[in-house]
Structure formats: structure tokens, C-alpha cells
Design an enzyme around this catalytic site. Structure first.
Site, PDB file in Angstrom:
ATOM      1  CE  LYS A  74      -4.156 -13.263 -18.460  1.00 13.99           C
ATOM      2  NZ  LYS A  74      -3.919 -14.437 -17.667  1.00 13.99           N
ATOM      3  N   GLY A  78      -8.410 -15.380 -24.096  1.00  8.94           N
ATOM      4  CA  GLY A  78      -9.326 -13.960 -24.655  1.00  8.94           C
ATOM      5  C   GLY A  78      -7.652 -13.055 -24.320  1.00  8.94           C
ATOM      6  N   GLY A 127      -1.005  -9.079 -24.859  1.00  9.12           N
ATOM      7  CA  GLY A 127      -0.718  -9.622 -25.502  1.00  9.12           C
ATOM      8  C   GLY A 127      -2.166 -11.168 -25.581  1.00  9.12           C
ATOM      9  CG  ASP A 165       0.517 -25.335 -15.812  1.00  7.97           C
ATOM     10  OD1 ASP A 165       1.435 -25.863 -16.432  1.00  7.97           O
ATOM     11  OD2 ASP A 165       0.382 -24.329 -16.041  1.00  7.97           O
TER      12      ASP A 165
HETATM   13  P1  AMP Z   1      -1.827 -14.494 -20.708  1.00  6.03           P
HETATM   14  O1  AMP Z   1      -3.433 -14.856 -21.057  1.00  6.03           O
HETATM   15  O2  AMP Z   1      -1.754 -15.019 -19.564  1.00  6.03           O
HETATM   16  O3  AMP Z   1      -1.291 -16.901 -21.033  1.00  6.03           O
HETATM   17  O4  AMP Z   1      -1.270 -13.659 -21.273  1.00  6.03           O
HETATM   18  C1  AMP Z   1      -1.240 -13.452 -22.975  1.00  6.03           C
HETATM   19  C2  AMP Z   1       0.088 -12.559 -22.625  1.00  6.03           C
HETATM   20  O5  AMP Z   1      -0.493 -11.148 -21.966  1.00  6.03           O
HETATM   21  C3  AMP Z   1       1.053 -13.197 -21.467  1.00  6.03           C
HETATM   22  O6  AMP Z   1       2.001 -13.771 -22.810  1.00  6.03           O
HETATM   23  C4  AMP Z   1       2.207 -11.708 -21.669  1.00  6.03           C
HETATM   24  O7  AMP Z   1       3.171 -11.783 -22.664  1.00  6.03           O
HETATM   25  C5  AMP Z   1       1.476 -10.542 -21.423  1.00  6.03           C
HETATM   26  N1  AMP Z   1       0.867 -10.457 -20.005  1.00  6.03           N
HETATM   27  C6  AMP Z   1      -0.221 -11.428 -19.535  1.00  6.03           C
HETATM   28  N2  AMP Z   1      -0.080 -11.185 -18.143  1.00  6.03           N
HETATM   29  C7  AMP Z   1       0.264  -9.473 -17.755  1.00  6.03           C
HETATM   30  C8  AMP Z   1       0.391  -8.945 -16.527  1.00  6.03           C
HETATM   31  N3  AMP Z   1       0.039  -9.245 -16.012  1.00  6.03           N
HETATM   32  N4  AMP Z   1       1.637  -7.944 -17.226  1.00  6.03           N
HETATM   33  C9  AMP Z   1       1.812  -7.500 -18.022  1.00  6.03           C
HETATM   34  N5  AMP Z   1       1.823  -8.460 -19.049  1.00  6.03           N
HETATM   35  C10 AMP Z   1       1.277  -9.106 -18.956  1.00  6.03           C
END
Ligand code: AMP
Length: 285
Positions: A52, A35, A30, A146
Site C-alpha cells: 500500500k 494512495g 485498488g 470501524d
Molecule cells: P484501501 O486503500 O485500503 O481502501 O484499499 C483500496 C483497495 O485495494 C481495496 O478496496 C481492496 O480492493 C484493495 N486492497 C487493499 N488492501 C489489499 C490487500 N491486502 N490484499 C488485496 N487487496 C487489497
């Protein structure tokens, strides 16, 4: 049940100087504001994680450097089955990489949107998991502030994990005031008053309602209307889907304007609706 053996939790790994060479990068999971997130495998232990990637340019642009650092330290010290683990981090010239626990079943929000609303058993299991995680945080004097469905992920057993632990607070609070949703905010927060741990208890009431009815309780056409509904605690329960009076009782005792009169986390865990419906193991497939 013994928790899953996790080699990245071992002393030698938690202090390790990680680099991109330690990982095989897999499919993208995602993208967020700062990022992208990829599934990745740590080569030595073959352990699957989520990586991430945050661009330093974005960190500069939004001036979140100190906030990010402080909150990463908080998250890496939180060890609870319902809080997404942050195993470590590293950086190169352009990017910061966070090594996160992999939540195989993704966002709880997607599941809610797909199903429309959850069963009382599933909702109660998630609320119990969230309550236990928040009790652990409050013990460590951390207030999340949050919690919202997009910050809740599910692992391979359907166990709830609070993600983005606080470090996105700055960005999300900005988003909120500019164009985001007020739906999860307690009255004392929308009114800009001093707030404490009880804001998280309010949010549990909001989420419980949303899990059961599919929409948050104070949703409205405009932000001004949502603001007014939150301030007046304008709460009503639709006739469909048909929800037990125990569930309505729990929600009504959390969505209380006077924060000192909201049900405590200990009392949520003992509430008849939770006792009757929640799986104490937190597993929800
Ligand atoms: P974020 O930048 O944290 O909003 O992450 C973007 C997207 O990546 C989220 O909406 C999730 O669908 C996916 N995602 C983030 N962290 C994880 C994780 N630890 N395990 C699986 N999917 C994740």
C-alpha cells in the site's frame, strides 16, 4: 491445520530495513483515499504481498501522521488468522509503503454485491471469524470501532481478514459525519455518548443482517432517518429471503440498545445458529 509458512514473519525480516528494491511490483489492486495498493513479490523469499502506497502529501494534508504511526504499530502487533497482517513499512521522499498480507479474493463487499445476499453457512462462517478476531482484539484492549464490509477482505481460501485495522479511524469518522454512512454505528455512537467494546458487538449484528438480506437493517433515504431508526432500534425482518429463526434470534440479541445487554462474544461463538452453520476453520469457497 498448520498455518501457512510465512517467511516475512521471521525475526530477521520483521526487523529488516525494507526498501522498494526488495519488491517486484505487479498489478494495481485498488485505490483508497490516501494512495494505491499493488500486488508485489518480495524478491528474496518470493513471497506475495500487497503493497500500500500512501503519499506523504496526503498524510500532511489530512494531518494523520501520529495517528498513522500509532495505528501501524498496533496492527503490526496483531497476529490472528482473521486479521490482515502488516509485516512492516518503509518510506522514500514522497511516499510511505505498507507491506500487507495479500488477500487474493479481495473485498467481501464485492462478493455480497455480486450475489445479492449470502447463504446462512457462509454468513455464519464470516460472523464466527469476525467474532474470534474481535475477541482477540478485545483481549489486547483494542476496540476496532470501524468494522464495515469495505474493511473486510478474503484470502485465497475465502477466509475473512479484517483490514485497515483502526489506522483509518480518523479519516473514516470524518467521512461519516460529513457524507458517509451511519449504517454500522451503534446507538451510543450516533448519539455521541461514551462507548466501549460493545460497539463492535452491535456491528456484528448489523453485518449478520446485511450478509443475510443484502442491505443493512437501518438503511433509509436520508441520514436523519437512519439516525432515527438506529436510535429506536427500528428492526424488522423481510419475508424474503427466508431466514432461519436461529439467525433472527442472534441478530435480535446483538441489536440491543442497552450495550450491557448485548450478547457477549463468547455467547455468539456458542449460539445455535453459529454451531449449526459456521465452518470452524473459517474457510469459505
Ligand atoms: P484501501 O486503500 O485500503 O481502501 O484499499 C483500496 C483497495 O485495494 C481495496 O478496496 C481492496 O480492493 C484493495 N486492497 C487493499 N488492501 C489489499 C490487500 N491486502 N490484499 C488485496 N487487496 C487489497
Amino acid at each position: 491445520m498448520a498455518s501457512q509458512q510465512n517467511p516475512l514473519d521471521e525475526e530477521e525480516n520483521s526487523k529488516r530495513n525494507w526498501s522498494l528494491k526488495d519488491f517486484e511490483i505487479g498489478k494495481p489492486l485498488g485505490r483508497g483515499k490516501f494512495g494505491r495498493v499493488y500486488v508485489a513479490r518480495e524478491i528474496k523469499n518470493k513471497y506475495v504481498v500487497a503493497l500500500k502506497v500512501i503519499f506523504k502529501e496526503q498524510i500532511e494534508k489530512y494531518k494523520i501522521h501520529h495517528q498513522l504511526r500509532r495505528e501501524m504499530e498496533i496492527q503490526s502487533n496483531l497476529h490472528h488468522p482473521n486479521i490482515l497482517r502488516l509485516y512492516g513499512w518503509f518510506h522514500d521522499a514522497d511516499r510511505v509503503f505498507l507491506i500487507l498480507e495479500y488477500a487474493h479474493n479481495g473485498e467481501l463487499y464485492k462478493e455480497l454485491r455480486k450475489k445479492g445476499y449470502l447463504s446462512e453457512k457462509q454468513a455464519a462462517t464470516y460472523i464466527l471469524s469476525l467474532t474470534k478476531a474481535l475477541a482477540y482484539c478485545h483481549e489486547k484492549t483494542v476496540i476496532h470501532r470501524d468494522i464495515k464490509p469495505e474493511n473486510l477482505l478474503l484470502d485465497h481460501q475465502g477466509r475473512l481478514k479484517i483490514a485497515d485495522f483502526g489506522w483509518s479511524v480518523q479519516s473514516s469518522s470524518k467521512r461519516r459525519t460529513m457524507c458517509g454512512t451511519l449504517d454500522y454505528l451503534a446507538p451510543e455512537m450516533v448519539e455521541n455518548k461514551a462507548h466501549d467494546y460493545a460497539v463492535d458487538n452491535w456491528t456484528l449484528g448489523i453485518l449478520c443482517y446485511e450478509f443475510l438480506y443484502g442491505v443493512p437493517p437501518f438503511e433509509a433515504e436520508s441520514q436523519i432517518d437512519t439516525f432515527r431508526r438506529i436510535r429506536n432500534v427500528d428492526l424488522s425482518f423481510p419475508s424474503t429471503p427466508s431466514i432461519s429463526s436461529d439467525a433472527k434470534n442472534l441478530i435480535s440479541r446483538l441489536l440491543v440498545k442497552d450495550s450491557s445487554r448485548r450478547l457477549s462474544l463468547e455467547k455468539i461463538i456458542e449460539h445455535p445458529w453459529i454451531i449449526k452453520n459456521a465452518n470452524p476453520m473459517g474457510i469459505c469457497l
